[in-house]
Scaffold this active site. Structure first.
Site, short mmCIF file in Angstrom:
data_model
loop_
_atom_site.label_atom_id
_atom_site.label_comp_id
_atom_site.label_asym_id
_atom_site.label_seq_id
_atom_site.Cartn_x
_atom_site.Cartn_y
_atom_site.Cartn_z
N ASP A 48 0.84 -1.20 0.00
CA ASP A 48 0.00 0.00 0.00
C ASP A 48 0.87 1.25 0.00
O ASP A 48 0.36 2.38 -0.05
CB ASP A 48 -1.04 -0.01 1.13
N SER A 49 2.20 1.06 -0.02
CA SER A 49 3.11 2.17 -0.34
C SER A 49 2.72 2.77 -1.70
O SER A 49 3.07 3.91 -2.00
CB SER A 49 4.57 1.68 -0.38
N LYS A 117 -1.38 -9.44 2.68
CA LYS A 117 -0.53 -9.03 3.82
C LYS A 117 -1.34 -8.11 4.71
O LYS A 117 -2.05 -7.23 4.21
CB LYS A 117 0.74 -8.32 3.31
N GLU A 119 -1.07 -5.76 8.47
CA GLU A 119 -0.20 -5.19 9.51
C GLU A 119 -0.73 -5.58 10.89
O GLU A 119 -1.94 -5.53 11.13
CB GLU A 119 -0.14 -3.66 9.37
N GLU A 186 9.72 -4.63 9.68
CA GLU A 186 10.08 -3.31 9.13
C GLU A 186 10.71 -2.42 10.20
O GLU A 186 10.12 -2.21 11.27
CB GLU A 186 8.86 -2.61 8.52
O1 KIV Z 1 3.61 -1.09 1.47
C1 KIV Z 1 4.73 -1.58 1.30
O2 KIV Z 1 5.41 -1.34 0.29
C2 KIV Z 1 5.25 -2.45 2.34
C3 KIV Z 1 6.72 -2.75 2.32
C4 KIV Z 1 7.49 -1.55 2.73
C5 KIV Z 1 7.05 -3.93 3.17
O3 KIV Z 1 4.53 -2.86 3.19
#
Ligand code: KIV
Length: 262
Positions: A48-49, A117, A119, A186
């Protein structure tokens, strides 16, 4: 590892058992998926980056499930063998395990990716277990969890105090026992990441967590030097921002002068 057969969760587990490092990289569209995979990335993480590096938001919080599905489907169309993981965005899984299941089903059915994924550590273990028991491959993400930036107030390193280190160790154990297939660590101290990696049976994926994780991940724009600034733990291996700026400005000059087209 050569990428001949499709990468699976079992491939990642075997690599950990054989002490073989795995390469993860974020990707957000079909072209980045093709390039990353051809260059040796074995796992493509649609993080989600996306919200910050592609969509222009100042955090990951505004990213929606629809954004993630749109981009993950493009990455899946671009990949050949890589394992594709989609981040569940803020608000799409925290309410209840049922909400997490419904969001995961949408992601898996609408993108055909391989895993989701989420968090969170100990407090998300019940949700991870609920998903895993229903056949969903879940990657956990602990340490610095960017979706909680408003709670913590910054993207600073986690696990600096003894209490935080104990909590992160409990988090790692809890997500492993809940059935996660891998976990991202992270921005935590390298010694803590080393200890967690040695004590859990599933692969750890480090970003700002030292050299001893089972895998490493970086954000596409940081690795390639497209971001305006990188976190200290993410060196740029090229300066693609300058290369793009140079190419576009030379072409723009040629358009202005009439030299393009010839
Ligand atoms: O959102 C993302 O790109 C991530 C990575 C930094 C692990 O969660």
């Amino acid at each position: 590892m050569t990428i001949k057969k499709p990468v699976t969760a079992a491939t990642l587990l075997r690599a950990k058992q054989n002490d073989e490092k795995i390469v993860w990289l974020t990707a957000y569209d079909a072209a980045s998926a093709q390039i990353a995979e051809a260059a040796g990335a074995e796992v493509l993480l649609v993080g989600d980056s996306l919200g910050m590096v592609f969509l222009g938001f100042d955090s990951t919080l505004p990213v929606t499930l629809d954004h993630m599905i749109h981009h993950t489907a493009a990455v899946v169309r671009g990949r050949k063998h890589a394992w594709v993981v989609c981040d569940l965005p803020f608000g799409s899984y925290q309410k209840s395990k049922e909400q997490a299941f419904e969001s995961s089903v949408r992601v898996l059915q609408e993108t055909c990716c391989d895993a989701v994924k989420i968090e969170g550590g100990e407090h998300m273990a019940e949700t991870i277990e609920f998903l895993a028991e229903r056949g969903i491959a879940v990657v956990a993400h602990i340490g610095l969890t960017p979706q909680s930036v408003k709670k913590f107030g910054s993207y600073a390193k986690r696990g600096k105090s003894e209490a935080e280190q104990k909590q992160l160790t409990r988090d790692a154990r809890a997500v492993t026992e809940a059935g996660a297939v891998a976990m991202v660590l992270e921005n935590i101290p390298a010694e803590l990441a080393t200890a967690i990696t040695a004590h859990v049976e599933i692969p750890t994926v480090g970003i700002g967590a030292g050299a001893n994780c089972d895998a490493q991940v970086l954000v596409w724009n940081d690795l390639l030097g497209i971001s305006e600034s990188n976190p200290p733990f993410a060196p740029a291996y090229a300066n693609v921002r300058d290369i793009m700026t140079d190419a576009i400005s030379r072409w723009a000059e040629d358009v202005k002068s009439g030299a393009f087209p010839k």
